[in-house]
Design an enzyme around this catalytic site. Structure first.
Site, short mmCIF file in Angstrom:
data_model
loop_
_atom_site.label_atom_id
_atom_site.label_comp_id
_atom_site.label_asym_id
_atom_site.label_seq_id
_atom_site.Cartn_x
_atom_site.Cartn_y
_atom_site.Cartn_z
N CYS A 182 3.27 -21.66 49.20
CA CYS A 182 4.72 -21.59 49.34
C CYS A 182 5.10 -21.21 50.78
O CYS A 182 6.06 -21.74 51.35
CB CYS A 182 5.31 -20.58 48.36
SG CYS A 182 4.91 -20.91 46.63
N CYS B 31 2.86 -16.39 47.48
CA CYS B 31 2.03 -17.60 47.39
C CYS B 31 1.79 -18.22 48.76
O CYS B 31 2.74 -18.56 49.49
CB CYS B 31 2.71 -18.61 46.45
SG CYS B 31 2.14 -20.31 46.61
N CYS C 285 -14.83 -16.49 39.59
CA CYS C 285 -13.77 -16.63 38.58
C CYS C 285 -13.65 -15.35 37.73
O CYS C 285 -14.61 -14.94 37.07
CB CYS C 285 -14.05 -17.84 37.69
SG CYS C 285 -13.14 -17.89 36.13
N CYS D 178 -14.37 -15.84 34.03
CA CYS D 178 -15.81 -16.04 33.80
C CYS D 178 -16.53 -14.69 33.78
O CYS D 178 -17.42 -14.45 32.95
CB CYS D 178 -16.40 -16.94 34.87
SG CYS D 178 -15.61 -18.56 35.02
#
Length: 503
Positions: free
Chosen positions: A60, A57, A392, A395
């Site tokens: 992170c 991440c 997306c 999507c």
């Protein structure tokens, strides 16, 4: 993943910072926890901060050095910091309802609440020190001077001994704001006299602008709330991921000056706005932004050019945007005039829109902001709209099904509209009454109604058709070709899995 309007912009501001990878400090005092030692480590501690993270991440990675630095300072206050790798400790992270990374939680003797503080080391240190103190500290003449310097913002109430009503009031205010500011109360009349106030009153001690600000004579809940809202933010400060939420939660519109960071006049441009910010204090908060680092945020506020400085006002609560392009010739003059019009209600918000399509030959009606009301509020039709982002994944996966849905209702266009709108290229107009916080978002409005219904059902052809027939005024249903056995099995397996939204 779903985000609120406020965190959407905070995430946007954080994007540039999150791309920087950093190694943990060798001096780190962060405890590494897992299923085997979590309970034994957390439950005995009166106060602990735990980060739930994933090694891949970006956010992170950006937090890691800040978290390490904070751990070194906070261990001196007997406050421990810990972390849990959710790629290894999946069950433990699920137990604490971790849905995004990093998730931080404050633990008190094993019980947790969400951490809502900054993510820079000094902010983490300040936040956790506040958590370790009572919401309201009773001060003596000996502790007052030190307490006033304990944090960037400290509020001291000067109240006569025995004034229970005033003491109860400041206790209530302190408890409601304990995560943000330090609160103390002094019953020493000599201290009040030295502070230059009559009792009851309050003084805000801060490390920016004027170092001391007095409340005045109106010691009421409304007066104290307004006092904190106006005086706890600088006249103008740089905004970034670590302090954005403070502005977002203030309830005031946010005015941005986008500046070129290496420009020789940058400091003068920022300084020139202090006098303007002072005039509109309590009505609009002013900040400056690195226009190069956060160029995408400028575009999100509908600043189309790349000439700096530029300016924009954002109504965060309603996600309305009021851009003012190049102001370099007269920053304070142009901004002052613009903000005055905004405060007076004489400005219209900027609504970003793609061009209205010349034709609608596709299976799904292509909706843009400039034609939103005409299509969405056509009282003769049931209207289903998908708000999507081109990038997306969910999507993209939905697109073939949604196109087929449009084809199925093509012979019923007089009663049902199946539409879609690229929500990254178009703003949802204020007339809609809602904003988009995740993709895809699917909304439905029955003919003649002004109320929108969220579609949260099965994103299959059957699911959409059943929903429209059940909720639409016209009760239109269409025939669906039966699925083959393989498709049915795949559909059931997909339906059994939880949806993971993305932005």
């Amino acid at each position: 993943m779903r985000f609120s309007k406020k965190t959407l912009f905070a995430a946007g501001l954080a994007t540039a910072s999150s791309l920087v990878s950093a190694e943990s400090s060798s001096d780190s005092q962060v405890l590494v926890l897992g299923t085997s030692n979590f309970t034994s480590a957390v439950e005995p501690e009166p106060l602990m901060l735990v980060e739930f993270y994933a090694p891949w991440c970006g956010h992170c990675k950006a937090l890691a050095p800040e978290y390490d630095t904070a751990s070194v300072e906070l261990i001196k206050e007997n406050i421990k910091l810990a972390k849990v790798d959710c790629t290894v400790e999946g069950d433990l992270c699920n137990q604490y309802d971790v849905k995004g990374y990093p998730t931080l939680k404050v633990f008190r003797s094993g019980s947790s609440v969400d951490y809502n503080g900054p993510r820079k080391s000094d902010g983490i240190i300040s936040y956790m020190k506040k958590q370790a103190l009572p919401s309201l500290s009773t001060l003596t003449p000996e502790t007052l001077a030190e307490f006033k310097k304990k944090d960037k913002i400290v509020v001291v109430a000067y109240i006569k001994e025995g004034d229970k009503a005033s003491t109860d009031l400041i206790s209530k205010i302190a408890e409601a704001n304990r995560d943000s500011y330090l609160f103390g109360v002094s019953h020493d009349e000599a201290a009040a006299k030295e502070a230059g106030v009559d009792v009851p009153s309050a003084v805000l001690y801060r490390t920016f602008d004027e170092p001391e600000v007095k409340l005045g004579k109106d010691f009421t809940e409304d007066a104290l709330a307004s006092f904190l809202k106006a005086e706890t933010v600088p006249l103008i400060d740089e905004v970034g991921p670590e302090n954005y939420m403070q502005y977002a939660e203030s309830g005031l519109p946010l005015a941005y000056l986008f500046v070129q960071p290496d420009h020789k006049d940058k400091e003068a441009q920022v300084e020139s706005l202090k006098s303007v910010a002072k005039v509109f204090k309590g009505k609009v908060n002013f900040v400056w932004v690195d226009a190069v680092k956060f160029a995408n945020h400028a575009k999100a506020l509908n600043i189309q050019g790349d000439s700096w400085p530029s300016f924009a006002i954002q109504d965060i609560e309603n996600n309305l945007k009021y851009p003012l392009e190049d102001v370099s010739s007269d920053v304070p003059g142009k901004v002052s005039s613009f903000v005055a019009k905004y405060v007076a209600g004489d400005l219209k918000p900027s609504i970003k829109s793609e061009p209205v399509p010349k034709d609608q030959d596709g299976p799904v009606h292509v909706l843009v902001a400039d034609a939103f009301d005409e299509t969405a509020f056509d009282d003769s039709k049931d209207v289903l709209i998908e708000f999507y982002a081109p990038w997306c994944g969910h999507c993209k996966k939905l697109a073939p099904t949604y196109d087929t849905l449009g084809e199925k209702y093509s012979s019923h266009k007089d009663k049902v509209t199946i539409a879609k709108m690229d929500a990254t290229a178009n703003d949802v107009p204020p007339s809609a009454g809602f904003q988009i916080t995740s993709f895809p978002t699917i909304k439905f409005k029955p003919a003649g109604s002004k109320d929108w219904i969220d579609f949260n059902g099965d994103r299959s052809l059957e699911g959409f058709v059943e929903f429209i027939a059940l909720n639409g005024k016209h009760k239109v249903s269409v025939d669906i070709e039966p699925l083959n056995e393989t498709e049915t099995t795949e559909h059931k397996e997909a339906a059994a899995k939880p949806h993971h939204e993305e932005l």
